[in-house]
Scaffold this motif. Structure first.
Motif, PDB file in Angstrom:
ATOM      1  N   UNK A  83      -9.001  -3.430  -3.403  1.00 49.54           N
ATOM      2  CA  UNK A  83      -8.355  -4.700  -3.099  1.00 49.54           C
ATOM      3  C   UNK A  83      -8.144  -4.737  -1.585  1.00 49.54           C
ATOM      4  N   UNK A  84      -8.097  -5.936  -1.016  1.00 46.49           N
ATOM      5  CA  UNK A  84      -7.951  -6.070   0.435  1.00 46.49           C
ATOM      6  C   UNK A  84      -6.650  -6.781   0.786  1.00 46.49           C
ATOM      7  N   UNK A  85      -5.939  -6.222   1.743  1.00 48.12           N
ATOM      8  CA  UNK A  85      -4.752  -6.862   2.297  1.00 48.12           C
ATOM      9  C   UNK A  85      -5.204  -8.084   3.098  1.00 48.12           C
ATOM     10  N   UNK A  86      -4.533  -9.200   2.898  1.00 49.66           N
ATOM     11  CA  UNK A  86      -4.908 -10.432   3.591  1.00 49.66           C
ATOM     12  C   UNK A  86      -4.334 -10.520   4.999  1.00 49.66           C
ATOM     13  N   UNK A  88      -4.007  -7.389   7.228  1.00 45.93           N
ATOM     14  CA  UNK A  88      -4.711  -6.442   8.104  1.00 45.93           C
ATOM     15  C   UNK A  88      -6.163  -6.193   7.683  1.00 45.93           C
ATOM     16  N   UNK A  89      -6.574  -6.739   6.546  1.00 41.86           N
ATOM     17  CA  UNK A  89      -7.930  -6.608   6.013  1.00 41.86           C
ATOM     18  C   UNK A  89      -8.318  -5.151   5.734  1.00 41.86           C
ATOM     19  N   UNK A  90      -7.332  -4.356   5.337  1.00 43.14           N
ATOM     20  CA  UNK A  90      -7.573  -2.973   4.940  1.00 43.14           C
ATOM     21  C   UNK A  90      -7.872  -2.929   3.452  1.00 43.14           C
ATOM     22  N   UNK A  91      -8.882  -2.167   3.081  1.00 42.68           N
ATOM     23  CA  UNK A  91      -9.208  -1.956   1.668  1.00 42.68           C
ATOM     24  C   UNK A  91      -8.335  -0.844   1.117  1.00 42.68           C
ATOM     25  N   UNK A  92      -7.823  -1.048  -0.094  1.00 40.89           N
ATOM     26  CA  UNK A  92      -6.988  -0.065  -0.780  1.00 40.89           C
ATOM     27  C   UNK A  92      -7.470   0.056  -2.219  1.00 40.89           C
ATOM     28  N   UNK A  93      -7.040   1.136  -2.876  1.00 40.92           N
ATOM     29  CA  UNK A  93      -7.205   1.179  -4.327  1.00 40.92           C
ATOM     30  C   UNK A  93      -6.318   0.068  -4.878  1.00 40.92           C
ATOM     31  N   UNK A  94      -6.504  -0.294  -6.134  1.00 38.59           N
ATOM     32  CA  UNK A  94      -5.773  -1.437  -6.683  1.00 38.59           C
ATOM     33  C   UNK A  94      -4.260  -1.281  -6.577  1.00 38.59           C
ATOM     34  N   UNK A  95      -3.742  -0.046  -6.572  1.00 39.23           N
ATOM     35  CA  UNK A  95      -2.300   0.147  -6.471  1.00 39.23           C
ATOM     36  C   UNK A  95      -1.803   0.086  -5.022  1.00 39.23           C
ATOM     37  N   UNK A  96      -2.693   0.066  -4.048  1.00 30.46           N
ATOM     38  CA  UNK A  96      -2.301   0.048  -2.645  1.00 30.46           C
ATOM     39  C   UNK A  96      -2.078  -1.338  -2.083  1.00 30.46           C
ATOM     40  N   UNK A  97      -2.339  -2.365  -2.906  1.00 32.73           N
ATOM     41  CA  UNK A  97      -2.149  -3.750  -2.494  1.00 32.73           C
ATOM     42  C   UNK A  97      -1.283  -4.443  -3.538  1.00 32.73           C
ATOM     43  N   UNK A  98      -0.327  -5.230  -3.077  1.00 30.02           N
ATOM     44  CA  UNK A  98       0.561  -5.957  -3.978  1.00 30.02           C
ATOM     45  C   UNK A  98       0.357  -7.458  -3.819  1.00 30.02           C
ATOM     46  N   UNK A  99       0.395  -8.153  -4.938  1.00 29.42           N
ATOM     47  CA  UNK A  99       0.425  -9.605  -4.902  1.00 29.42           C
ATOM     48  C   UNK A  99       1.866 -10.009  -4.630  1.00 29.42           C
TER      49      UNK A  99
END
Length: 171
Positions: A83-86, A88-99
């Protein structure tokens, strides 16, 4: 980022009432930081230690100092993948990004006025952008941008979020 008083920080929140802004818990490192520490900040983001699903973002925008109250989605993301942070545009595993849900109404009665976006779960966008921190297990995209250009892009993304919220608050 310039140094700001607690009063200025509380007044900066655009998507909550004055009373709600007075109840926001600020980390001691923010309130007790000397001006040299503030100068190294690009924007501020933190979670409420008493209510971890609540998060806050404060930045110097084209409209001045502005803050946002955000609510993290408590539901766990199903499935693997990145998943990508909107911001900083860093890619994370699905648990590393929160909606997160960003209310676009100052009234707590309006449950449907909000926008959603994905952000780093640990709110460390600045550290990821500056290369001080790397997410585990996900290979990042190769970029040719300088650190200054990455910071500029990140600030543009933050400004875009504030602009969207401001537009909806005016309706």
């Amino acid at each position: 980022m310039r140094s700001h008083s607690e009063s200025a920080l509380r007044k900066s929140f655009i998507n909550c009432s004055k009373g709600a802004a007075q109840r926001i818990n600020f980390p001691k490192e923010i309130l007790n930081a000397d001006p040299a520490v503030w100068e190294k900040q690009i924007f501020l983001s933190w979670s409420d230690p008493k209510s971890p699903q609540r998060a806050f973002l404060v930045a110097e925008t084209t409209s001045g100092l502005q803050g946002l109250v955000m609510e993290r989605n408590a539901a766990q993301v199903k499935g693997g993948g990145a998943r990508m942070c909107q911001i900083c545009l860093t890619l994370h595993s699905s648990s590393g990004v929160s909606l997160v849900s960003i209310p676009t109404s100052k009234s707590s009665q309006d449950k449907y006025g909000s926008i959603g976006t994905y952000i780093c779960s640990d709110l460390e966008c600045v550290a990821y952008t500056l290369g001080k921190k790397k997410p585990d297990g996900i290979r990042q995209m190769e970029e040719t941008l300088t650190p200054e250009e990455k910071i500029e892009r990140m600030l543009g993304n933050v400004q875009d979020i504030f602009t969207r919220v401001e537009e909806l608050l005016k309706k």
